[in-house]
Design a protein around this motif. Structure first.
Motif, mmCIF file in Angstrom:
data_model
loop_
_atom_site.group_PDB
_atom_site.id
_atom_site.type_symbol
_atom_site.label_atom_id
_atom_site.label_comp_id
_atom_site.label_asym_id
_atom_site.label_seq_id
_atom_site.Cartn_x
_atom_site.Cartn_y
_atom_site.Cartn_z
ATOM 1 N N GLN A 95 0.828 -1.219 0.000
ATOM 2 C CA GLN A 95 0.000 0.000 0.000
ATOM 3 C C GLN A 95 0.855 1.258 0.000
ATOM 4 O OE1 GLN A 95 -3.261 -0.314 -0.581
ATOM 5 N NE2 GLN A 95 -2.776 -2.496 -0.594
ATOM 6 N N PHE A 96 2.130 1.123 0.337
ATOM 7 C CA PHE A 96 3.037 2.263 0.392
ATOM 8 C C PHE A 96 3.891 2.393 -0.868
ATOM 9 C CE2 PHE A 96 2.007 1.053 4.673
ATOM 10 C CZ PHE A 96 1.737 2.274 5.274
ATOM 11 N N LEU A 156 12.708 -2.792 7.019
ATOM 12 C CA LEU A 156 11.529 -2.859 6.148
ATOM 13 C C LEU A 156 11.089 -1.465 5.726
ATOM 14 C CD1 LEU A 156 9.229 -4.255 4.676
ATOM 15 C CD2 LEU A 156 7.989 -4.380 6.867
ATOM 16 N N ALA A 157 11.078 -0.520 6.659
ATOM 17 C CA ALA A 157 10.697 0.853 6.313
ATOM 18 C C ALA A 157 11.664 1.436 5.281
ATOM 19 C CB ALA A 157 10.660 1.718 7.574
ATOM 20 N N ALA A 158 12.959 1.158 5.454
ATOM 21 C CA ALA A 158 13.959 1.657 4.500
ATOM 22 C C ALA A 158 13.771 1.018 3.121
ATOM 23 C CB ALA A 158 15.364 1.388 5.024
ATOM 24 N N LEU A 163 12.316 1.726 -2.352
ATOM 25 C CA LEU A 163 11.552 1.280 -3.524
ATOM 26 C C LEU A 163 10.642 2.391 -4.035
ATOM 27 C CD1 LEU A 163 10.595 -2.365 -2.507
ATOM 28 C CD2 LEU A 163 12.176 -1.667 -4.324
ATOM 29 N N ALA A 164 9.966 3.065 -3.116
ATOM 30 C CA ALA A 164 9.064 4.147 -3.521
ATOM 31 C C ALA A 164 9.835 5.268 -4.215
ATOM 32 C CB ALA A 164 8.303 4.682 -2.305
ATOM 33 N N LEU A 179 8.657 -4.209 -8.177
ATOM 34 C CA LEU A 179 8.477 -3.744 -6.800
ATOM 35 C C LEU A 179 7.973 -4.875 -5.913
ATOM 36 C CD1 LEU A 179 6.808 -0.271 -7.435
ATOM 37 C CD2 LEU A 179 9.132 -0.696 -6.604
ATOM 38 N N ARG A 180 6.974 -5.602 -6.403
ATOM 39 C CA ARG A 180 6.429 -6.723 -5.629
ATOM 40 C C ARG A 180 7.489 -7.809 -5.414
ATOM 41 N NH1 ARG A 180 1.830 -5.656 -8.966
ATOM 42 N NH2 ARG A 180 0.073 -4.912 -7.701
ATOM 43 N N ALA A 181 8.261 -8.095 -6.446
ATOM 44 C CA ALA A 181 9.284 -9.142 -6.343
ATOM 45 C C ALA A 181 10.358 -8.768 -5.324
ATOM 46 C CB ALA A 181 9.910 -9.409 -7.713
ATOM 47 N N VAL A 182 10.789 -7.512 -5.320
ATOM 48 C CA VAL A 182 11.806 -7.074 -4.366
ATOM 49 C C VAL A 182 11.248 -7.125 -2.947
ATOM 50 C CG1 VAL A 182 13.218 -5.111 -3.607
ATOM 51 C CG2 VAL A 182 13.053 -5.658 -6.046
ATOM 52 N N LEU A 183 10.033 -6.671 -2.766
ATOM 53 C CA LEU A 183 9.410 -6.724 -1.446
ATOM 54 C C LEU A 183 9.274 -8.172 -0.976
ATOM 55 C CD1 LEU A 183 8.011 -5.455 0.976
ATOM 56 C CD2 LEU A 183 5.886 -5.397 -0.382
ATOM 57 N N ARG A 184 8.816 -9.037 -1.854
ATOM 58 C CA ARG A 184 8.661 -10.459 -1.511
ATOM 59 C C ARG A 184 10.007 -11.063 -1.107
ATOM 60 N NH1 ARG A 184 6.585 -12.063 -6.102
ATOM 61 N NH2 ARG A 184 4.581 -11.204 -5.450
ATOM 62 N N LEU A 185 11.052 -10.775 -1.875
ATOM 63 C CA LEU A 185 12.389 -11.287 -1.559
ATOM 64 C C LEU A 185 12.842 -10.804 -0.183
ATOM 65 C CD1 LEU A 185 14.958 -12.806 -2.398
ATOM 66 C CD2 LEU A 185 15.731 -10.676 -3.473
#
Length: 193
Positions: A95-96, A156-158, A163-164, A179-185
């Protein structure tokens, strides 16, 4: 007979105009004149609802906070006990990120406000609120995964901030799938998850 105007609705319209102007051209373009033109109003009408330019920018920043909070709350309300915790965290953290046009505009506006807050004390408290709010959410998301670690929370915040920022600066290189792939990793690499 004079037209009756709902003051709250008019304020929302002006704030929406600020969003569009800032997302399109940056915070420097969010002059009272440009916002009035974008909203289809006279400058005097904008001043009727916002006494000053800083008040107008502050209202727009607060609206950005409200939008993100509402989206996160709506996501939270859709949660079911049987949902996979990692998928929930991934969706909530997303969501961010600028995963669609609306969030891309919000990220662009957030970046403009964050940079402006560095030298504008009227925006400083909102920037601090945004900074802390993301860390609070990150901590809660990690709690859901059984990770109660302040360093992991900041990490996680960083990751979300980075990413944003990079997606806003390079949308052609960093699309929603990446973006989703990096977050998932990142989530998969958390200890104990």
């Amino acid at each position: 007979m004079p037209k009756i105007v709902d003051p709250e609705e008019r304020r929302r319209e002006v704030v929406e105009a600020v969003f569009r102007v800032v997302a399109r051209g940056g915070i420097r373009q969010a002059t009272l004149q440009n916002v009035a033109v974008e909203a289809g109003l006279a400058v005097g009408s904008v001043r009727h609802y916002f006494a000053s330019h800083p008040e107008l920018l502050t209202a727009a920043a607060r609206e950005m906070v409200r939008r993100v909070e509402a989206r996160v709350q709506a996501q939270r309300e859709r949660l079911r006990p049987e949902d996979d915790p990692r998928e929930v965290v991934e969706e909530m953290a997303g969501q961010f990120l600028p995963l669609d046009a609306a969030r891309a505009d919000e990220v662009a506006v957030w970046l403009e406000f964050a940079v402006a807050a560095r030298t504008d004390p009227t925006l400083g408290s909102i920037a601090a609120e945004l900074h802390q709010g993301l860390r609070t959410v990150a901590g809660r998301l990690l709690d859901r995964l059984g990770v109660a670690d302040p360093v992991a929370t900041e990490h996680l915040a960083a990751v979300l901030d980075g990413l944003a920022l990079n997606a806003a600066l390079h949308p052609d290189r960093l699309g929603p799938d990446t973006l989703r792939a990096v977050l998932r990793l990142h989530l998969e690499q958390l200890p104990g998850v």
